[in-house]
Design a protein around this motif. Structure first.
Motif, PDB file in Angstrom:
ATOM      1  N   CYS A  27      39.339 -11.720 118.639  1.00  0.00           N
ATOM      2  CA  CYS A  27      38.805 -10.302 119.094  1.00  0.00           C
ATOM      3  C   CYS A  27      37.181 -10.461 118.870  1.00  0.00           C
ATOM      4  O   CYS A  27      36.606 -11.068 118.401  1.00  0.00           O
ATOM      5  CB  CYS A  27      39.367  -9.488 117.942  1.00  0.00           C
ATOM      6  N   ASP A  29      35.410  -7.857 117.564  1.00  0.00           N
ATOM      7  CA  ASP A  29      34.580  -7.628 116.473  1.00  0.00           C
ATOM      8  C   ASP A  29      36.116  -7.511 115.529  1.00  0.00           C
ATOM      9  O   ASP A  29      36.643  -6.752 115.702  1.00  0.00           O
ATOM     10  CB  ASP A  29      33.947  -6.368 116.498  1.00  0.00           C
ATOM     11  N   THR A  30      36.174  -8.681 114.493  1.00  0.00           N
ATOM     12  CA  THR A  30      37.147  -8.653 113.820  1.00  0.00           C
ATOM     13  C   THR A  30      37.535  -7.551 112.895  1.00  0.00           C
ATOM     14  O   THR A  30      38.519  -6.859 112.420  1.00  0.00           O
ATOM     15  CB  THR A  30      37.078  -9.810 112.619  1.00  0.00           C
ATOM     16  N   ARG A  31      36.331  -6.883 112.358  1.00  0.00           N
ATOM     17  CA  ARG A  31      36.416  -5.632 111.603  1.00  0.00           C
ATOM     18  C   ARG A  31      36.977  -4.236 112.306  1.00  0.00           C
ATOM     19  O   ARG A  31      37.809  -3.656 111.887  1.00  0.00           O
ATOM     20  CB  ARG A  31      34.950  -5.170 110.926  1.00  0.00           C
ATOM     21  N   THR A  33      38.880  -4.663 114.737  1.00  0.00           N
ATOM     22  CA  THR A  33      40.477  -4.934 115.383  1.00  0.00           C
ATOM     23  C   THR A  33      41.233  -4.737 113.983  1.00  0.00           C
ATOM     24  O   THR A  33      42.427  -4.215 114.323  1.00  0.00           O
ATOM     25  CB  THR A  33      40.666  -6.339 115.586  1.00  0.00           C
ATOM     26  N   GLN A  34      40.591  -5.222 112.816  1.00  0.00           N
ATOM     27  CA  GLN A  34      41.626  -5.047 111.659  1.00  0.00           C
ATOM     28  C   GLN A  34      41.685  -3.536 111.461  1.00  0.00           C
ATOM     29  O   GLN A  34      42.780  -3.106 111.091  1.00  0.00           O
ATOM     30  CB  GLN A  34      40.763  -5.570 110.498  1.00  0.00           C
ATOM     31  N   GLY A  46      43.237 -11.976 107.367  1.00  0.00           N
ATOM     32  CA  GLY A  46      41.953 -12.398 107.656  1.00  0.00           C
ATOM     33  C   GLY A  46      41.845 -13.576 108.451  1.00  0.00           C
ATOM     34  O   GLY A  46      41.353 -13.651 109.465  1.00  0.00           O
ATOM     35  N   LEU A  49      42.644 -13.601 112.250  1.00  0.00           N
ATOM     36  CA  LEU A  49      41.725 -12.749 113.347  1.00  0.00           C
ATOM     37  C   LEU A  49      40.606 -13.898 113.558  1.00  0.00           C
ATOM     38  O   LEU A  49      39.793 -14.266 112.645  1.00  0.00           O
ATOM     39  CB  LEU A  49      41.198 -11.572 112.731  1.00  0.00           C
ATOM     40  N   ALA A  51      36.898 -14.469 115.641  1.00  0.00           N
ATOM     41  CA  ALA A  51      35.932 -13.681 116.202  1.00  0.00           C
ATOM     42  C   ALA A  51      35.592 -14.507 117.613  1.00  0.00           C
ATOM     43  O   ALA A  51      35.234 -15.589 117.740  1.00  0.00           O
ATOM     44  CB  ALA A  51      34.696 -13.905 115.456  1.00  0.00           C
TER      45      ALA A  51
END
Length: 281
Positions: A27, A29-31, A33-34, A46, A49, A51
């Motif tokens: 993704c 931006d992992t944040r 997408t989360q 975590g 995922l 980056a």
């Protein structure tokens, strides 16, 4: 795979299925997408995922390839819309294919096709049909102005993207296109979605009409220019038809008969109507 550009309901059933099955999700931006996954009730740890963004795409692609070679299922998403167009993803796909592995497309939301679908800006004419995707123009003023001048001669619809903090500068640059119709589409599929079509030289005034109008991400569509040689004949036929038919019917027939741009003919017809003296004047 494509993810929503605004409204969370714009996700596809297939995308949700793949996100649930994926062993890992690459993704932008992992944040982001989360948060997206939580909204759909999908639980991913975590470590699942990865980056993969514009600053590390080449290096991170190797890690994705290794996972695929191990038999893992990896999905790739950008923050919004379809990756690999103006968002990161092209290098990742190229690396996967270079390794002899398959990259499967999952279609869905795209700000580009969303804006095109409601702008009426793609002409059906052998000389100016289709559209050109130009993306973001240069940030520097001189380079941006040169890019606009190059696009001024493009007869097809031109699709641009722009950020809120630069939309005013882009509008000023596009003013040199005069009366050429331009569609601004902002905050697509979100609560404050707004779509307007105006002459290029009126865009700045429209943006300055309200602070809200300069907020959000923009898709900017330059409508097709009238093909050379069509102006005189198209306008002549239009003027004759307007004597017998309603405006919209006259424009449609004039465009079909001469091949002139329907949008250009329509704008001209409106100008004639505004300029015509009213009864009693």
């Amino acid at each position: 795979m494509a993810t929503p550009i605004g409204n969370l309901a714009d996700i596809t059933l297939r995308a949700l299925h793949v996100l649930q099955l994926a062993d890992a999700i690459a993704c932008e931006d992992t944040r982001h997408t989360q948060a997206l996954l939580r909204a759909y009730g999908i639980d991913k740890g975590g470590t699942q995922l990865l980056a993969v963004h514009q600053h590390n795409e080449a290096e991170a692609a190797l890690g994705v390839v290794q996972r695929l070679q191990q038999g893992q299922r990896v999905a790739y998403v950008s923050d919004a819309g379809t990756p690999g167009v103006s968002d990161p993803g092209a290098r990742l796909v190229a690396a996967v294919q270079a390794a002899g592995l398959r990259a499967l497309p999952l279609p869905g939301a795209s700000s580009i096709t969303t804006a095109l679908s409601v702008a009426g800006a793609v002409a059906h004419h052998p000389d100016n049909g289709g559209f050109l995707f130009a993306g973001f123009l240069p940030a520097k003023q001189a380079e941006r102005a040169n890019a606009v001048q190059r696009l001024a001669g493009e007869p097809r619809c031109v699709v641009l993207l722009e950020a809120p903090h630069r939309i005013g500068e882009l509008a000023q640059a596009l003013a040199t296109l005069g009366a050429r119709p331009v569609t601004l589409a902002r905050e697509l599929t979100k609560q404050f979605e707004e779509i307007t079509t105006r002459p290029a030289n009126e865009l700045s005034a429209w943006l300055e009409g309200s602070p809200q109008r300069s907020r959000g991400e923009f898709v900017v569509l330059l409508h097709p220019s009238t093909p050379a040689g069509d102006d005189g004949e198209g306008l002549r036929v239009l003027r004759l038809l307007l004597q017998e038919l309603p405006l919209k019917s006259a424009v449609r027939l004039a465009a079909d008969i001469t091949g002139a741009s329907r949008n250009s003919l329509y704008d001209t017809a409106l100008e004639w109507k505004r300029a015509a003296p009213q009864a009693g004047e």
